[in-house]
Scaffold this active site. Structure first.
Site, PDB file in Angstrom:
ATOM      1  N   ASN A  58       0.834  -1.206   0.000  1.00 33.48           N
ATOM      2  CA  ASN A  58       0.000   0.000   0.000  1.00 33.48           C
ATOM      3  C   ASN A  58       0.871   1.258   0.000  1.00 33.48           C
ATOM      4  O   ASN A  58       1.953   1.287   0.579  1.00 33.48           O
ATOM      5  CB  ASN A  58      -0.989   0.009   1.177  1.00 33.48           C
ATOM      6  CG  ASN A  58      -0.349  -0.200   2.529  1.00 33.48           C
ATOM      7  OD1 ASN A  58       0.661  -0.877   2.647  1.00 33.48           O
ATOM      8  ND2 ASN A  58      -0.950   0.371   3.557  1.00 33.48           N
ATOM      9  N   VAL A  59       0.368   2.260  -0.688  1.00 30.51           N
ATOM     10  CA  VAL A  59       1.064   3.547  -0.814  1.00 30.51           C
ATOM     11  C   VAL A  59       0.041   4.631  -0.491  1.00 30.51           C
ATOM     12  O   VAL A  59      -0.866   4.896  -1.293  1.00 30.51           O
ATOM     13  CB  VAL A  59       1.641   3.728  -2.244  1.00 30.51           C
ATOM     14  CG1 VAL A  59       2.358   5.066  -2.365  1.00 30.51           C
ATOM     15  CG2 VAL A  59       2.588   2.579  -2.603  1.00 30.51           C
ATOM     16  N   CYS A  69      -4.087   0.747  -2.527  1.00 32.48           N
ATOM     17  CA  CYS A  69      -4.017  -0.482  -1.739  1.00 32.48           C
ATOM     18  C   CYS A  69      -2.920  -1.390  -2.298  1.00 32.48           C
ATOM     19  O   CYS A  69      -2.514  -1.268  -3.462  1.00 32.48           O
ATOM     20  CB  CYS A  69      -5.349  -1.231  -1.799  1.00 32.48           C
ATOM     21  SG  CYS A  69      -6.643  -0.530  -0.772  1.00 32.48           S
ATOM     22  N   GLU A  71      -3.181  -4.402  -3.219  1.00 33.99           N
ATOM     23  CA  GLU A  71      -3.669  -5.187  -4.365  1.00 33.99           C
ATOM     24  C   GLU A  71      -3.618  -4.361  -5.644  1.00 33.99           C
ATOM     25  O   GLU A  71      -3.412  -4.892  -6.740  1.00 33.99           O
ATOM     26  CB  GLU A  71      -5.102  -5.669  -4.109  1.00 33.99           C
ATOM     27  CG  GLU A  71      -5.251  -6.562  -2.877  1.00 33.99           C
ATOM     28  CD  GLU A  71      -5.567  -5.790  -1.609  1.00 33.99           C
ATOM     29  OE1 GLU A  71      -5.074  -4.655  -1.447  1.00 33.99           O
ATOM     30  OE2 GLU A  71      -6.317  -6.323  -0.776  1.00 33.99           O
ATOM     31  N   CYS A 102     -10.224  -5.249   0.431  1.00 35.53           N
ATOM     32  CA  CYS A 102     -11.371  -4.330   0.527  1.00 35.53           C
ATOM     33  C   CYS A 102     -12.280  -4.526  -0.694  1.00 35.53           C
ATOM     34  O   CYS A 102     -11.920  -5.208  -1.666  1.00 35.53           O
ATOM     35  CB  CYS A 102     -10.889  -2.885   0.634  1.00 35.53           C
ATOM     36  SG  CYS A 102     -10.290  -2.180  -0.913  1.00 35.53           S
ATOM     37  N   CYS A 105     -10.860  -3.497  -4.079  1.00 34.05           N
ATOM     38  CA  CYS A 105      -9.816  -4.420  -4.543  1.00 34.05           C
ATOM     39  C   CYS A 105     -10.406  -5.743  -4.996  1.00 34.05           C
ATOM     40  O   CYS A 105      -9.856  -6.394  -5.888  1.00 34.05           O
ATOM     41  CB  CYS A 105      -8.767  -4.612  -3.451  1.00 34.05           C
ATOM     42  SG  CYS A 105      -7.736  -3.138  -3.299  1.00 34.05           S
TER      43      CYS A 105
HETATM   44  N1  THU Z   1      -5.365  -1.514   2.498  1.00 38.72           N
HETATM   45  C1  THU Z   1      -4.823  -2.301   1.520  1.00 38.72           C
HETATM   46  O1  THU Z   1      -3.667  -2.116   1.118  1.00 38.72           O
HETATM   47  N2  THU Z   1      -5.596  -3.286   0.994  1.00 38.72           N
HETATM   48  C2  THU Z   1      -6.886  -3.562   1.379  1.00 38.72           C
HETATM   49  O2  THU Z   1      -7.526  -4.421   0.771  1.00 38.72           O
HETATM   50  C3  THU Z   1      -7.460  -2.861   2.526  1.00 38.72           C
HETATM   51  C4  THU Z   1      -6.706  -1.671   2.999  1.00 38.72           C
HETATM   52  C5  THU Z   1      -4.549  -0.427   3.035  1.00 38.72           C
HETATM   53  C6  THU Z   1      -4.957   0.935   2.568  1.00 38.72           C
HETATM   54  C7  THU Z   1      -4.470   1.828   3.696  1.00 38.72           C
HETATM   55  O3  THU Z   1      -3.157   2.237   3.406  1.00 38.72           O
HETATM   56  C8  THU Z   1      -4.463   0.931   4.913  1.00 38.72           C
HETATM   57  O4  THU Z   1      -4.634  -0.392   4.446  1.00 38.72           O
HETATM   58  C9  THU Z   1      -5.583   1.253   5.897  1.00 38.72           C
HETATM   59  O5  THU Z   1      -6.799   1.282   5.258  1.00 38.72           O
END
Ligand code: THU
Length: 142
Positions: A58-59, A69, A71, A102, A105
């Site tokens: 995630n960035v 995210c 993904e 999420c 994603c």
């Molecule tokens: N996040 C993801 O990378 N993937 C997901 O499917 C759910 C959430 C990250 C986004 C954000 O940087 C952190 O989790 C908190 O929401």
């Protein structure tokens, strides 16, 4: 994971994906939530060769809503490295715990892996269509 695969072969893939996801989770840019997330998947070679591993973390962004995210980064890596289809996916936090993709994603994963994408979750291995039933997808256009 394919139906003919032994449990031992499956464990090797699981372990490799988990290790790759955990490694990239630690590279996450997460100054706002503090939650590092890593995703790793096997991907088919569009040329018909073997599979490879693609990853993403995630960035985050100061505007919050523009956060990418893990993904999403993984899907970029899929195409950056030549395309193909996602086959099997692991998503973990930077402590190694499984994380449920999420809703947004799940749609992204459906586009690039389809309903049969194998997803490792906290409750075991499931197909993507269990996480996103009755999905809208490319087949609904035209
Ligand atoms: N996040 C993801 O990378 N993937 C997901 O499917 C759910 C959430 C990250 C986004 C954000 O940087 C952190 O989790 C908190 O929401």
């Amino acid at each position: 994971m394919s139906p003919g695969e032994s449990a031992a072969q499956r464990d090797v893939v699981d372990d490799e994906l988990h290790a790759a996801a955990l490694t990239v989770a630690r590279n996450a840019y997460r100054p706002y939530s503090g939650l590092g997330v890593g995703a790793a998947a096997t991907a088919s070679d569009p040329g018909g060769g073997g599979s490879r591993i693609v990853t993403g973390c995630n960035v985050e962004n100061a505007s919050y809503g523009l956060t990418l995210c893990a993904e999403c980064s993984l899907v970029s890596d899929l195409h950056r490295t030549g395309g193909g289809r996602l086959l099997e996916l692991v998503v973990v936090t930077d402590t190694g715990d499984p994380l449920a993709p999420c809703g947004r994603c799940r749609q992204l994963l459906h586009e690039h892996g389809g309903p049969g994408l194998v997803v490792h979750t906290a409750r075991g291995v499931v197909r993507l269509d269990e996480l996103l039933p009755d999905a809208f997808g490319p087949g609904d256009l035209g």
